[in-house]
Design a protein around this motif. Structure first.
Motif, PDB file in Angstrom:
ATOM      1  N   MET A   1       0.855  -1.210   0.000  1.00 22.53           N
ATOM      2  CA  MET A   1       0.000   0.000   0.000  1.00 22.53           C
ATOM      3  C   MET A   1       0.880   1.246   0.000  1.00 22.53           C
ATOM      4  SD  MET A   1      -2.637   1.088   3.055  1.00 22.53           S
ATOM      5  CE  MET A   1      -1.363   1.247   4.307  1.00 22.53           C
ATOM      6  N   LEU A   2       1.888   1.276   0.873  1.00 18.31           N
ATOM      7  CA  LEU A   2       2.752   2.458   0.972  1.00 18.31           C
ATOM      8  C   LEU A   2       3.563   2.644  -0.317  1.00 18.31           C
ATOM      9  CD1 LEU A   2       4.047   2.050   4.668  1.00 18.31           C
ATOM     10  CD2 LEU A   2       2.170   3.500   3.837  1.00 18.31           C
ATOM     11  N   GLU A   3       4.015   1.526  -0.886  1.00 12.96           N
ATOM     12  CA  GLU A   3       4.773   1.597  -2.157  1.00 12.96           C
ATOM     13  C   GLU A   3       3.889   2.144  -3.277  1.00 12.96           C
ATOM     14  OE1 GLU A   3       8.892   0.297  -1.978  1.00 12.96           O
ATOM     15  OE2 GLU A   3       7.620   1.462  -3.320  1.00 12.96           O
ATOM     16  N   GLN A   4       2.633   1.674  -3.297  1.00 12.36           N
ATOM     17  CA  GLN A   4       1.682   2.108  -4.333  1.00 12.36           C
ATOM     18  C   GLN A   4       1.506   3.624  -4.270  1.00 12.36           C
ATOM     19  OE1 GLN A   4      -2.153   0.237  -3.768  1.00 12.36           O
ATOM     20  NE2 GLN A   4      -2.792   0.574  -5.879  1.00 12.36           N
ATOM     21  N   ILE A   5       1.427   4.141  -3.063  1.00 10.29           N
ATOM     22  CA  ILE A   5       1.271   5.597  -2.893  1.00 10.29           C
ATOM     23  C   ILE A   5       2.584   6.280  -3.259  1.00 10.29           C
ATOM     24  CG2 ILE A   5       0.896   7.425  -1.185  1.00 10.29           C
ATOM     25  CD1 ILE A   5      -0.979   5.428   0.296  1.00 10.29           C
TER      26      ILE A   5
ATOM     27  N   GLY B   1       3.262   6.812  -6.769  1.00  8.89           N
ATOM     28  CA  GLY B   1       2.389   7.819  -7.404  1.00  8.89           C
ATOM     29  C   GLY B   1       1.166   7.230  -8.071  1.00  8.89           C
ATOM     30  N   ASP B   2       0.982   5.912  -7.912  1.00  6.01           N
ATOM     31  CA  ASP B   2      -0.246   5.312  -8.504  1.00  6.01           C
ATOM     32  C   ASP B   2      -1.480   5.975  -7.897  1.00  6.01           C
ATOM     33  OD1 ASP B   2       1.191   1.926  -8.387  1.00  6.01           O
ATOM     34  OD2 ASP B   2       1.719   3.770  -9.489  1.00  6.01           O
ATOM     35  N   LEU B   3      -1.407   6.216  -6.576  1.00  4.01           N
ATOM     36  CA  LEU B   3      -2.544   6.849  -5.885  1.00  4.01           C
ATOM     37  C   LEU B   3      -1.978   7.849  -4.867  1.00  4.01           C
ATOM     38  CD1 LEU B   3      -4.702   3.699  -4.973  1.00  4.01           C
ATOM     39  CD2 LEU B   3      -5.442   5.558  -6.476  1.00  4.01           C
ATOM     40  N   SER B   4      -2.673   8.973  -4.697  1.00  2.95           N
ATOM     41  CA  SER B   4      -2.229   9.891  -3.632  1.00  2.95           C
ATOM     42  C   SER B   4      -2.750   9.362  -2.298  1.00  2.95           C
ATOM     43  CB  SER B   4      -2.822  11.285  -3.886  1.00  2.95           C
ATOM     44  OG  SER B   4      -4.232  11.205  -3.642  1.00  2.95           O
ATOM     45  N   VAL B   5      -2.217   9.882  -1.225  1.00  5.11           N
ATOM     46  CA  VAL B   5      -2.697   9.486   0.107  1.00  5.11           C
ATOM     47  C   VAL B   5      -4.197   9.745   0.216  1.00  5.11           C
ATOM     48  CG1 VAL B   5      -2.624  10.137   2.541  1.00  5.11           C
ATOM     49  CG2 VAL B   5      -0.492   9.825   1.283  1.00  5.11           C
ATOM     50  N   GLU B   6      -4.608  10.898  -0.261  1.00  6.27           N
ATOM     51  CA  GLU B   6      -6.036  11.258  -0.176  1.00  6.27           C
ATOM     52  C   GLU B   6      -6.887  10.293  -1.022  1.00  6.27           C
ATOM     53  OE1 GLU B   6      -3.510  13.254  -0.636  1.00  6.27           O
ATOM     54  OE2 GLU B   6      -3.577  14.326   1.307  1.00  6.27           O
TER      55      GLU B   6
END
Ligand code: SDX
Length: 393
Positions: free
Chosen positions: A239-243, A246-251
């Motif tokens: 999950m942290l790597e995905q964020i 840049g695949d997904l922002s934290v928001e």
């Protein structure tokens, strides 16, 4: 029932069991091993002491500690013919599959341990499992990267020996410094037991049939593997790597985690019992901060983790559902800093949880517990007749 596996142990179908090993107050965020608050293990953490405490009920005397340590050293090796099993697995085999298979295989090489009836036989079986799980884990890793096995070094302490078996190379023996050794001991301690969680209940259930300690703990490994349980430490890193990638922002991730239809959860958050902070998560966050500073590592995933926690703790969706960071939220960042490959994170969780599984298996046997036999609420069809195939249309 409360959603736990109901172990009918002579208490009728009340759906719970009695245990003197670990106490949790989920509302107050309290966790104690044999009455000792886990926070007190942070000073000079010693995983082997905690193994003895959980299994036998008291902190070991100097003589008990010395004898148990010597047994762990003596039992670190695997039977040479077990090495062939590692070659039998595909290179990318999940280490949790190998771990469960090899722990089960131990009962083939140590049939005298299967009963573990006498105290001395039981201590030997416990020492074998706590010691050999390291060797099995390290050999599985070395085999997966095509490197030679590093045999256990009898001069090294528990964690140092594991790191040696994982990372030493013929030209460069691995050195584990004191800060890392203490941090790793504390990580294992914080995973050591957690009363009737899914994997421990599995060990109790399997053991309640009279199955041997090795088979029962092998079943515990399988239960721990799931991403909702011990596998969450890997899912948190993903999950942290995905964020981070840049695949997904934290928001955006938080929005998905609150959308029931997304199938996304904030991994490392929430707990069936803790409706306040998981005390282990707090301690592991401190370990992460100190260890990364000591190792001079600036891991962007730690900052993303802090940001997710900050947003969640101020978001009504999480606050109303009392969702806080759990043991898996920061553990992956620590293990990554220690150089542990992501696919080995849940194996480390199993190494830590082994004394808890052993303690519960022994406690249940000493209680003379009856076989676990959960009941159900039947929701199937009412009675009706068999219809021969040529009349079924
Ligand atoms: C461990 O039992 C133990 O002690 C386990 C453990 C141990 O030491 O052995 O502590 C180790 O397994 C820790 C948990 C690791 N798993 C995760 O981090 C996975 C993410 N967490 C969730 O899947 C969940 O919180 C569980 C599995 C941990 C707990 O599940 P529950 O108790 O069955 O909670 P639930 O699924 O019924 O959720 C209650 C509500 C639901 O919303 P509503 O239907 O009420 O609207 O909270 C929501 C859930 O959708 N929810 C989450 C969430 N966890 C719960 N929403 C978003 N993200 C989450 N992480």
């Amino acid at each position: 029932t409360t959603g736990y596996i109901t172990l009918d142990q002579g208490y009728g179908n009340t759906g719970s069991c009695e245990s003197a090993i670990t106490y949790i107050d989920g509302d107050a965020g309290i966790l104690r091993y044999r009455g000792i608050p886990i926070e007190q293990f942070a000073n000079r953490p010693n995983f082997i002491e905690v193994c003895w405490l959980l299994i036998f009920g008291n902190l070991p005397t100097a003589a008990e500690y010395g004898d148990f340590s010597e047994r762990l050293t003596r039992h670190a090796m695997l039977n040479e013919s077990m090495k062939h099993h590692f070659q039998g697995f595909p290179t990318q085999a999940p280490p949790m599959a190998i771990l469960s298979a090899m722990i089960n295989a131990l009962s083939c090489f140590h049939p005298d341990m299967n009963g573990a009836d006498s105290d001395d036989q039981f201590i030997a079986a416990a020492a074998r499992l706590i010691s050999k799980i390291r060797t099995i884990a390290a050999f599985a890793h070395r085999s997966s990267i095509g490197r030679t096995y590093n045999y256990p070094n009898p001069k090294l302490l528990y964690v140092e020996n594991f790191m040696h078996m994982m990372f030493s190379e013929p030209h460069a023996p691995h050195e584990t410094d004191e800060i890392v050794r203490l941090a790793f001991n504390l990580v294992l301690i914080l995973h050591a037991d957690h009363e009737q969680n899914c994997s421990t209940s599995t060990v109790r259930m399997v053991g309640s049939s009279g199955a041997n300690l090795f088979a029962s703990c092998a079943a515990g490994v399988c239960a721990l593997w799931g991403p909702l349980h011990g596998g969450a430490n890997v899912a948190v890193l993903d999950m942290l790597e995905q964020i981070h990638q840049g695949d997904l922002s934290v928001e955006e991730y938080m929005r998905l985690a609150k959308d029931k239809n997304s199938g996304v959860r904030l991994m490392g958050f929430g707990h069936r019992v803790y409706k306040n902070f998981d005390p282990r998560a707090k301690m592991l966050q401190e370990v992460a901060e100190k260890l990364l500073k000591h190792l001079n590592i600036n891991d962007p995933l730690l900052e993303i983790g802090r940001r997710l926690e900050e947003i969640a703790l101020n978001d009504s969706y999480f606050v109303e559902r009392k969702l806080y960071p759990n043991v898996d939220f920061y553990s992956g960042i620590i293990l990554r800093a220690l150089g542990i490959p992501t696919n080995m994170f849940t194996v480390i969780f199993a190494m830590g949880r082994m004394p808890g599984w052993i303690a519960h298996w022994r406690e249940q046997n000493l209680q003379g517990a009856r076989i676990g036999r959960p009941r159900q609420i039947y929701t199937g069809p009412t009675e009706h007749d068999y219809v021969p195939r040529d009349q079924r249309g």
